[in-house]
Write an enzyme that holds these catalytic residues in place. Structure first.
Site, PDB file in Angstrom:
ATOM      1  N   GLY A 251       0.816  -1.198   0.000  1.00 28.46           N
ATOM      2  CA  GLY A 251       0.000   0.000   0.000  1.00 28.46           C
ATOM      3  C   GLY A 251       0.854   1.254   0.000  1.00 28.46           C
ATOM      4  O   GLY A 251       2.037   1.222  -0.338  1.00 28.46           O
ATOM      5  N   ASP A 252       0.245   2.322   0.400  1.00 32.28           N
ATOM      6  CA  ASP A 252       0.891   3.618   0.377  1.00 32.28           C
ATOM      7  C   ASP A 252       2.243   3.601   1.098  1.00 32.28           C
ATOM      8  O   ASP A 252       3.243   4.094   0.568  1.00 32.28           O
ATOM      9  CB  ASP A 252      -0.033   4.633   1.047  1.00 32.28           C
ATOM     10  CG  ASP A 252       0.146   6.011   0.487  1.00 32.28           C
ATOM     11  OD1 ASP A 252      -0.130   6.180  -0.720  1.00 32.28           O
ATOM     12  OD2 ASP A 252       0.601   6.891   1.237  1.00 32.28           O
ATOM     13  N   GLY A 253       2.269   3.025   2.281  1.00 31.34           N
ATOM     14  CA  GLY A 253       3.506   2.987   3.064  1.00 31.34           C
ATOM     15  C   GLY A 253       4.593   2.198   2.362  1.00 31.34           C
ATOM     16  O   GLY A 253       5.725   2.672   2.189  1.00 31.34           O
TER      17      GLY A 253
ATOM     18  N   GLU B  39     -15.568   3.193   9.163  1.00 33.07           N
ATOM     19  CA  GLU B  39     -14.894   3.437  10.445  1.00 33.07           C
ATOM     20  C   GLU B  39     -14.394   4.881  10.573  1.00 33.07           C
ATOM     21  O   GLU B  39     -14.240   5.401  11.664  1.00 33.07           O
ATOM     22  CB  GLU B  39     -13.721   2.471  10.639  1.00 33.07           C
ATOM     23  CG  GLU B  39     -12.699   2.571   9.540  1.00 33.07           C
ATOM     24  CD  GLU B  39     -11.557   1.569   9.673  1.00 33.07           C
ATOM     25  OE1 GLU B  39     -11.306   1.054  10.758  1.00 33.07           O
ATOM     26  OE2 GLU B  39     -10.907   1.328   8.638  1.00 33.07           O
TER      27      GLU B  39
ATOM     28  N   MET C 167     -14.692  -1.176   7.075  1.00 32.86           N
ATOM     29  CA  MET C 167     -13.431  -0.468   6.908  1.00 32.86           C
ATOM     30  C   MET C 167     -13.609   0.786   6.042  1.00 32.86           C
ATOM     31  O   MET C 167     -14.573   0.901   5.311  1.00 32.86           O
ATOM     32  CB  MET C 167     -12.399  -1.394   6.278  1.00 32.86           C
ATOM     33  CG  MET C 167     -11.951  -2.483   7.243  1.00 32.86           C
ATOM     34  SD  MET C 167     -10.499  -3.370   6.650  1.00 32.86           S
ATOM     35  CE  MET C 167     -11.121  -3.966   5.097  1.00 32.86           C
TER      36      MET C 167
ATOM     37  N   ASP D  98      -9.114  -0.682   0.787  1.00 34.41           N
ATOM     38  CA  ASP D  98     -10.076   0.428   0.818  1.00 34.41           C
ATOM     39  C   ASP D  98     -10.340   1.012  -0.562  1.00 34.41           C
ATOM     40  O   ASP D  98     -11.228   1.840  -0.722  1.00 34.41           O
ATOM     41  CB  ASP D  98      -9.552   1.550   1.726  1.00 34.41           C
ATOM     42  CG  ASP D  98      -9.569   1.154   3.193  1.00 34.41           C
ATOM     43  OD1 ASP D  98     -10.223   0.165   3.544  1.00 34.41           O
ATOM     44  OD2 ASP D  98      -8.910   1.853   3.988  1.00 34.41           O
TER      45      ASP D  98
ATOM     46  N   ARG E 161     -10.816  -8.782   5.531  1.00 38.81           N
ATOM     47  CA  ARG E 161      -9.510  -9.015   4.907  1.00 38.81           C
ATOM     48  C   ARG E 161      -9.323 -10.476   4.499  1.00 38.81           C
ATOM     49  O   ARG E 161      -8.374 -10.799   3.798  1.00 38.81           O
ATOM     50  CB  ARG E 161      -8.387  -8.659   5.873  1.00 38.81           C
ATOM     51  CG  ARG E 161      -8.319  -7.197   6.192  1.00 38.81           C
ATOM     52  CD  ARG E 161      -7.044  -6.899   6.967  1.00 38.81           C
ATOM     53  NE  ARG E 161      -6.923  -5.469   7.151  1.00 38.81           N
ATOM     54  CZ  ARG E 161      -6.500  -4.633   6.227  1.00 38.81           C
ATOM     55  NH1 ARG E 161      -6.144  -5.081   5.043  1.00 38.81           N
ATOM     56  NH2 ARG E 161      -6.439  -3.344   6.468  1.00 38.81           N
TER      57      ARG E 161
ATOM     58  N   LEU F 208     -12.770  -9.784   9.318  1.00 36.66           N
ATOM     59  CA  LEU F 208     -13.419 -10.671   8.351  1.00 36.66           C
ATOM     60  C   LEU F 208     -13.337 -10.097   6.943  1.00 36.66           C
ATOM     61  O   LEU F 208     -13.341 -10.840   5.963  1.00 36.66           O
ATOM     62  CB  LEU F 208     -14.887 -10.905   8.737  1.00 36.66           C
ATOM     63  CG  LEU F 208     -15.109 -11.583  10.090  1.00 36.66           C
ATOM     64  CD1 LEU F 208     -16.597 -11.708  10.379  1.00 36.66           C
ATOM     65  CD2 LEU F 208     -14.446 -12.954  10.135  1.00 36.66           C
TER      66      LEU F 208
END
Lengths: 367, 367, 367, 367
Positions: free
Chosen positions: A120-122, A241, A188, A146, A294, A292
């Site tokens: 992901g972004d990181g 969330e 999420m 997401d 993921r 759940l």
């Protein structure tokens, strides 16, 4: 440093939060590398941790046999272990050090010519820095459950999470109807409300609360009471969330994501529930879908997209397009520079087609 | 009072918590009554509430067409509204009154000769009293998603909940494995640990905590560390909501069941998680399955059992066996007096076959 | 010959047709053997073929990690290769020879003290003969997806096949309803109609045809026309592959089962369809579920039963109960001699509870 | 004739083959019409048949409550009954007549200002003619489960069918592996191979045969033998029903589609199986997925797209864009003239990204 030699051996790792389709990407990378280009492949374990500590293994076709329909990643993953800021205990103190030279060293030990980072972004930001600062021949594969990455039309894992959330709404529907309750599902979506928005439409929710559209609780209550007055004895509310009231703050407490930083999780569902119960007098129940989302067997769409990404990443390597990332520009697999890919989020367009459709079938966003 | 006249018209209601298969029972009652015996059927809405307030409607075959695979109950249900202790506001004070005469009155208004009550311990106890004290010709159908009724081999809804919990473990498995975490799943089971026990075996859990076997947290931690020492980097723990430490108390906070009393719900999963995280140093995450266990499309087993119960209940009515309840004595549908059926729980036999099997494949119960 | 020495090493094989839960049995055998009794385990590949040709491998806990939810068998299986009648080409001619001495030899080469055979009628009969004639210390685990074994209440795999068939009926339901058609589903069940009977009840079929109740096509047509006259514009018919008309013959053409003999399969669904289309004038469509019934993720019930069987089989070995087979006598795992277990089929009781229930909710059996 | 008056009342019908998501379109049409624009809605039953014979009913929000997750169409559908060529028996002879004036008459009887036609190529062509020749204010919603319409990026129903086919491959996988067989799955796709192509990639097939790429059976056999030589004891083959050998003909016998003409169905799977069994000597089994692909609960994607189409169609009506059809141009809902929309098929690009990806992971197309 970026002298491109002939590629004979590639490395691959998965970083950040678990996501359905990771195994499908790994499988496609291995198959394409070996069958199409006669390369060999090294897998690093547990994201950048394995790259720093040199935990690696050869990946053959046998290693990836049968993993296409399996969730998770056979390589392991973590959202810790940034090589540019790696935690150590020195003199009893936790400090952060740049250990990126170790990464270069390990890459060389294995004779790896190019590194595919699925994350992901990181993780992709680290990839970008390894490319720019250390001259590593990096290619990225974007991963975010997401679906909030601006550089690609869609990311794998999202479709599976969306279907999991939709099935959950289907299940809550019968309970809501039988008991004349308000049922709340928290899904999420810290910054972008895609899962809440799309599962809410697919599941026939009455209210959808997303980060992009700050809500007013009175509007939510009004909608539920309006339904009751029409003889509809239950309501379904889907809450991302990261949803927040107009003028308020996000109440996430701890969320496992690709952030390399501790964050806070939970709570918005409960907060909204109390207010609805008080405001309407109706029994209100919360379900937090959590992990759940993921897990599970990836949907056909996610398996195909993940396969196309994996194959595309190897093609980028062979084309010498380092510092780039594969992306989907429907119906084609393309690439963009990592520098462009990271940082900008793809948020739900507040006045876009989909929100408008939702409102036209009677869904309230509390605005 | 129990003069049995010829039955021409029956009533039916569903009481207590939502449960997959309720609609299948209602469908079988209506079809058997109309097709086999040429009876007419009246459905009361929202459990005993509808019986007290006379909210009822005629049920025809058209009303039950297509409901077999649907969760929930078309009649609505509630775990409130006991006619022998019915809440009212008198002079601004909440008081409880016996309104069972109203029930008799409404039964007479509709010309109902027999009443089929589909419900749990609470509802069936009321049914027993309506039969004994008020002379109503009552027949019961047992419903408990926890499968904890001693008078029958199995109850409908349990198999669906069990499969939902097992699928959840499957999903958590990949996340646990990818992230090297301890994943905890909290499932239903206040007094009896059937769902935790069976889903734990089916899902390949490493630890199962149930009310019948008080656990010691050190034993749980020991098991997880033992696994880690064997190179197994993750563990799966299934916890029944009613699990409790040796010498400790249950920590349920609020649970929606057929209790006709408010109770408390949640928390044991979180309590165990903190202790495991502290004791092992491993990342630990909790998922509370909650209402998802009550929803969804019933499994084949539950649809068949529910159909057999519904048909069996009408057969009991026609045989004049009032004050009884249908039950499963594999492979036959039989009946038992309501007086015997309620009150006694079917707990997991601590030294039984199934617990022993679980232990033999290496599952720890923390004992 | 049956001198029981201390057991230190066991063998295991799977024979006959594929069935959901085979892997769960293998896993339980391995885990129980290694953890509980400190035995070692050898797996033979592809049923008796591997035992004859000595294709075998050591099975460790690592080999069975993660296989619990997977269909199929990691050992491979076949419904050929009877060691007492093994096909060979001699002088260009196919002949059958008794090679059971080779089996004994291979058992000895591996130092195996007891052999667990997981299989159907054919495989267990061979197991019985290896025990009786060759003195091998054999223990059996019954496997039949048709659930037609008289010696046990239920066999693993059946519940999964039943749910697959029920989901198929659910899917055909919407098409039948939308197009006003007669939809026919042909399911497994050569001699016993359990899958057809139970999926038919669970799926809300209108007609169920099973081998135990020979049908008259006029009765089937009558039922469909009766429905149409009541305004019901579609009908669902479930046909067991072994269903046959009164006075007629079974039309199976080729079926993959544990028979060690070629048989014929298919056709009854099509035969019935033509007659219905002609007799009612309604569009009629057939779906043959076929191999899909053998595949897929086992249900929770099947995983638990398979685990109990696997553990139970090792317990039988350690108790020295050779020549026996595990079985389910609800709720206990027991054992019976192989000699009693094989040969007798558990057919649907034509006047039993379940058929009566089906008829009471209006299902026709064409009788 | 096309004088646009203010729209107050709209009609809706579904034509052609059953498809998951039809109910979601109907629901969105009704909700958007009533809530957003205060229109009333009339539903015609069984496609154009209901329009010709004036079988219609008012549709309210209550009529569409709960239908979002249900397959099929509450209005019924058929692939017969073309008003421009309607079959009649005259003097004992079957003749075809233009009865389109009756359609206009019935539209007027109900006071309908605009008609929404949800259907495939056949239905939309009729819609175009009703617009052009009869001046009816028609708006179209495209429906084809094969996803072969050139005017839109994707059609609803396809994603559900794709996932059904992929799950079937998953199920066949374990059987293939356990029995060392070649398993063949025949899926829909007369002219366009999208379902075969995408499910084949998602399911990890070894060979995919589609109409766009004529195959040579020797190449297919070669691939299977190559796998066997590499120690892979099974192969999975996905065949589109319209696949054909190089220089050969399609062998479809009867297929239920939106064709308004009888066609032939079945057989290619069996044809390929015999040749493979002969050419490789391996046991080969065929499963024809058939009607199961049209049924079932729509996926989240299909429910969302169907909802957007339904809402979009009402928006087109209110914008006076008659003679047009909604379409998806990712990520927007747009419209195109019906005249452009029909007739041209969207075939699989033989040298496109997806086929190339499939080849790069080692899938053979028999070319």
């Amino acid at each position: 440093m970026t002298i491109k030699k002939t590629v004979r051996r590639i490395g691959v790792l998965t970083g950040g939060g678990d996501c359905p389709g990771l195994n499908a990407v790994i499988r496609a990378v291995v198959k394409t590398a070996i069958r199409e280009y006669r390369l060999s492949v090294v897998g690093f374990e547990n994201g950048f941790g394995g790259l720093i500590q040199n935990r690696a293994r050869e990946l053959t076709e046998a290693d990836v046999a049968g993993i296409l329909p399996r969730g998770g990643t056979i390589l392991g993953t973590t959202n810790r272990d940034n090589p540019f800021s790696y935690p150590m205990i020195i003199n009893g103190q936790k400090v952060f050090r740049d250990v990126s030279d170790r990464v270069v060293e390990n890459i060389n030990i294995h004779g790896i010519d190019a590194l595919i980072i699925i994350g992901g972004d990181g993780s992709l930001t680290i990839g970008k820095e390894l490319f720019e600062k250390k001259g590593l021949q990096v290619v990225g594969v974007p991963k975010t459950i997401d679906n909030d990455l601006s550089a690609t039309d869609q990311t794998f894992g999202f479709d599976t999470a969306l279907n999991t959330a939709t099935e959950a709404i289907d299940k809550l529907h019968t309970t809501a109807e039988s008991h004349h309750r308000v049922m709340i599902l928290e899904v999420m979506g810290r910054y972008a409300g895609w899962i809440a928005l799309e599962s809410g439409i697919a599941g026939g929710a009455d209210v959808i609360l997303i980060p992009e559209i700050p809500y007013r609780i009175e509007k939510v209550i009004e909608k539920i009471i309006e339904r009751r007055n029409l003889g509809k004895k239950f309501s379904l509310v889907v809450v991302a969330e990261g949803a927040k009231p107009l003028g308020g703050e996000m109440v996430i407490q701890r969320r496992v994501e690709d952030s390399f930083e501790p964050i806070r999780l939970g709570g918005i569902g409960n907060a909204v529930a109390s207010q609805i119960e008080e405001g309407t007098g109706m029994e209100t129940r919360v379900t937090v879908l959590g992990h759940l989302q993921r897990g599970g067997i990836p949907t056909a769409f996610d398996r195909i997209l993940a396969t196309r990404y994996g194959t595309g990443a190897v093609n980028l390597v062979m084309a010498g397009k380092f510092g780039e990332m594969v992306c989907l520009r429907t119906p084609h697999i393309m690439s963009v520079p990592l520098a462009e890919a990271v940082g900008e989020l793809r948020l739900v367009p507040v006045d876009g087609d989909i929100v408008r459709t939702a409102k036209q079938v009677g869904i309230s966003f509390g605005d």
